[in-house]
Write an enzyme that holds these catalytic residues in place. Structure first.
Site, PDB file in Angstrom:
ATOM      1  CD  GLN A 256      11.699 -35.716  -9.262  1.00 38.51           C
ATOM      2  OE1 GLN A 256      11.800 -35.714  -7.815  1.00 38.51           O
ATOM      3  NE2 GLN A 256      10.610 -35.086  -9.642  1.00 38.51           N
TER       4      GLN A 256
ATOM      5  CD  GLU B 188      16.614 -24.033  -1.291  1.00 39.21           C
ATOM      6  OE1 GLU B 188      17.069 -23.773  -0.220  1.00 39.21           O
ATOM      7  OE2 GLU B 188      15.405 -23.217  -1.912  1.00 39.21           O
ATOM      8  NE  ARG B 189      14.773 -32.551   0.888  1.00 35.48           N
ATOM      9  CZ  ARG B 189      14.871 -34.241   1.051  1.00 35.48           C
ATOM     10  NH1 ARG B 189      15.513 -34.516   2.043  1.00 35.48           N
ATOM     11  NH2 ARG B 189      14.086 -34.909   0.457  1.00 35.48           N
TER      12      ARG B 189
END
Length: 281
Positions: free
Chosen positions: A63, A81-82
């Site tokens: 994604q 962010e991850r």
């Protein structure tokens, strides 16, 4: 779904870049991406990030991240962010990204929606994000509910969790207790909450068992308090609680304070309306 990221460092030709754009995203240097200051996720564990990095290394980024342009060829992260952190661990220099125009409120909204809808944002971080919408952007609970596709009651219950001590909020983050357990903890007096939360953990109580035990905790506390407090004050507390439809405590006699508890904006408004009516009598 087409996997993204596997061998992305080789995608440097104009034809490949055009293919990416036609798919609705672009390839962006990670060094040119600044993290979103409104990112609601606060507790990405090192283990989970490493697991994601291993997955990216093996399968690529499934994604794209979401960014907005700022200046000088730089971007600001809206959501992902991850994935960015994991991509760096996996050795990627660039990531696929969807570029959007977004103001501060939109950035926070998009970040919350992305995480909440994917159901991978813990309840405490959801509550902190909702609180930011209230405090910094003046959003009402009903507006937040529409924004994230939840009921107003769900928003109220989530925000109520922030009344708990930080230690108990950490229990939720670490998945030692659920938000359902935490709502049961909110039913007991503040000085009993840590003891009660630890009891839930030690005995692996279900949410239903915790709710039943909370009532017994409160009954025990009430009996102890009534034995110590003047009977007239206890009676007055009971009468005021019935009048306001909320828990009322009177601390002190010749000098002290009266506390009226509320757990939502609607409850506060009802109490204020009653107080204003009393003032005008």
């Amino acid at each position: 779904m087409r996997r993204l990221g596997k061998g992305l460092n080789a995608l440097v030709g104009d034809e490949d870049r055009e293919t990416l754009k036609n798919a609705g995203f672009d390839l962006i240097e990670i060094d040119n991406i600044k993290f979103n200051p409104y990112q609601p996720r606060k507790d990405s564990s090192k283990q989970k990030v490493q697991e994601l990095a291993d997955s990216i290394e093996e399968n690529g980024i499934i994604q794209p991240v979401v960014v907005r342009k700022i200046d000088n060829g730089k971007f600001e992260l809206i959501a992902g962010e991850r994935r960015i952190t994991a991509a760096q661990l996996a050795g990627l220099g660039r990531v696929p990204a969807v570029i959007r125009d977004a103001k501060s409120l939109q950035m926070l909204s998009l970040a919350i929606i992305e995480n909440v809808q994917r159901e991978n944002l813990n309840t405490v971080d959801q509550a902190l994000a909702f609180k930011k919408l209230v405090d910094e952007f003046g959003k009402k609970q009903g507006e937040i509910a529409k924004l994230v596709g939840k009921s107003r009651v769900a928003i109220t219950n989530t925000l109520r969790l922030l009344k708990l001590p930080n230690e108990i909020l950490d229990f939720i983050r670490m998945e030692k207790i659920t938000s359902g357990h935490a709502r049961a903890v909110l039913q007991v007096e503040s000085d009993l909450q840590m003891e009660f939360a630890q009891t839930i953990i030690d005995n692996s109580l279900s949410v239903h068992q915790a709710e039943m035990l909370a009532k017994r905790f409160m009954q025990k506390k009430t009996k102890t308090r009534k034995l110590k407090k003047d009977v007239h004050l206890v009676s007055l507390e009971d009468e005021l609680s019935k009048t306001f439809g909320a828990n009322v405590k009177i601390n002190g006699q010749k000098k002290g304070k009266i506390e009226i508890q509320f757990f939502s904006e609607d409850e506060l408004n009802n109490i204020l309306q009653m107080l204003f009516k009393l003032r005008n009598l």
